[in-house]
Motif scaffolding. Structure first.
Motif, short mmCIF file in Angstrom:
data_model
loop_
_atom_site.label_atom_id
_atom_site.label_comp_id
_atom_site.label_asym_id
_atom_site.label_seq_id
_atom_site.Cartn_x
_atom_site.Cartn_y
_atom_site.Cartn_z
N SER A 14 0.84 -1.21 0.00
CA SER A 14 0.00 0.00 0.00
C SER A 14 0.87 1.25 0.00
O SER A 14 2.03 1.23 0.42
N LYS A 15 0.27 2.35 -0.48
CA LYS A 15 0.98 3.62 -0.57
C LYS A 15 -0.02 4.75 -0.32
O LYS A 15 -1.12 4.76 -0.88
N PHE A 16 0.37 5.70 0.50
CA PHE A 16 -0.45 6.88 0.79
C PHE A 16 -0.46 7.80 -0.43
O PHE A 16 0.57 8.02 -1.06
N VAL A 17 -1.64 8.33 -0.76
CA VAL A 17 -1.77 9.25 -1.89
C VAL A 17 -2.07 10.64 -1.33
O VAL A 17 -3.22 11.02 -1.12
N ASP A 18 -1.00 11.39 -1.11
CA ASP A 18 -1.10 12.72 -0.51
C ASP A 18 -1.96 13.65 -1.36
O ASP A 18 -2.78 14.41 -0.84
N VAL A 24 -7.33 17.34 7.04
CA VAL A 24 -8.18 18.23 7.84
C VAL A 24 -9.64 17.76 7.80
O VAL A 24 -10.36 17.89 8.78
N ALA A 25 -10.04 17.18 6.68
CA ALA A 25 -11.41 16.70 6.52
C ALA A 25 -11.55 15.22 6.90
O ALA A 25 -12.62 14.64 6.72
N GLY A 26 -10.47 14.61 7.42
CA GLY A 26 -10.53 13.19 7.78
C GLY A 26 -10.64 12.29 6.56
O GLY A 26 -11.40 11.32 6.54
N ARG A 27 -9.86 12.62 5.52
CA ARG A 27 -9.89 11.85 4.27
C ARG A 27 -8.46 11.45 3.93
O ARG A 27 -7.66 12.29 3.50
N SER A 86 -7.91 1.43 -4.76
CA SER A 86 -7.70 2.41 -3.70
C SER A 86 -8.73 2.26 -2.59
O SER A 86 -9.78 1.63 -2.78
N ALA A 87 -8.41 2.85 -1.46
CA ALA A 87 -9.30 2.86 -0.30
C ALA A 87 -9.16 4.20 0.40
O ALA A 87 -8.09 4.81 0.37
N MET A 88 -10.24 4.65 1.01
CA MET A 88 -10.21 5.89 1.78
C MET A 88 -10.67 5.59 3.20
O MET A 88 -11.67 4.90 3.40
N ILE A 89 -9.90 6.12 4.16
CA ILE A 89 -10.27 5.97 5.57
C ILE A 89 -10.20 7.34 6.24
O ILE A 89 -9.69 8.30 5.66
N ALA A 90 -10.71 7.43 7.47
CA ALA A 90 -10.80 8.71 8.18
C ALA A 90 -9.61 8.99 9.09
O ALA A 90 -9.58 10.03 9.75
N THR A 91 -8.66 8.07 9.16
CA THR A 91 -7.51 8.22 10.03
C THR A 91 -6.22 7.97 9.24
O THR A 91 -6.26 7.35 8.17
N THR A 118 -1.22 -3.06 6.29
CA THR A 118 -1.38 -1.75 6.91
C THR A 118 -1.52 -0.65 5.87
O THR A 118 -0.83 -0.65 4.86
N LEU A 119 -2.41 0.28 6.17
CA LEU A 119 -2.51 1.54 5.45
C LEU A 119 -1.95 2.59 6.41
O LEU A 119 -2.46 2.72 7.52
N ALA A 120 -0.92 3.29 6.01
CA ALA A 120 -0.32 4.28 6.93
C ALA A 120 0.39 5.36 6.14
O ALA A 120 1.10 5.07 5.16
N ILE A 121 0.19 6.62 6.56
CA ILE A 121 0.95 7.69 5.93
C ILE A 121 2.42 7.55 6.35
O ILE A 121 2.70 7.00 7.41
N PRO A 122 3.33 8.01 5.52
CA PRO A 122 4.76 7.86 5.85
C PRO A 122 5.11 8.47 7.21
O PRO A 122 4.55 9.49 7.60
#
Length: 126
Positions: A14-18, A24-27, A86-91, A118-122
């Motif tokens: 998985s990779k975070f898509v900045d 700020v909107a929980g996206r 892709s997937a979108m979560i609030a955290t 795991t889905l995680a921002i860097p």
């Protein structure tokens, strides 16, 4: 003894898509790439998927549907199929896991586990 007849192995990255995310909107948007490999002895077709996506607050989303990315890949022994979605979560951190419903040429159905990933921002997890 492990079932050699039906041996479908699933790997995920998985990779975070900045650029598509709005913290700020929980996206928080993530792209994941799945590789499905038939290491068994018989061909099999992926019929459907079931995902359980859990964010850091324990909120769960269940996603079910036919095939993956609009196809129901048919895998001969030794073949692999790779796709991205892709997937979108609030955290900023979450987990995905699930299963694929498969069928052999003779109509035998079996499920293949999609191990949790795991889905995680860097720089969020150590």
């Amino acid at each position: 003894m492990k079932d050699q007849k039906h041996s479908i192995v699933v790997e995920a990255v998985s990779k975070f898509v900045d650029s598509d995310s709005e913290p700020v909107a929980g996206r928080y948007v993530f792209v994941y790439t799945i590789t499905i490999s038939n290491r068994g002895e018989v061909p099999a077709r992926l019929l459907s998927r079931r995902w359980l996506i859990t964010d850091a607050h324990g909120r769960e989303q269940e996603v079910q549907g036919d095939g993956v990315v609009g196809v129901q890949p048919y895998l001969q022994p030794g073949e692999s199929f790779r796709y991205s979605s892709s997937a979108m979560i609030a955290t900023p951190v979450g987990i995905m896991k699930g299963s694929y419903a498969m069928v052999t040429d003779d109509g035998e159905r079996f499920d293949t586990e999609i191990p949790a990933f795991t889905l995680a921002i860097p720089r969020t997890l150590h």
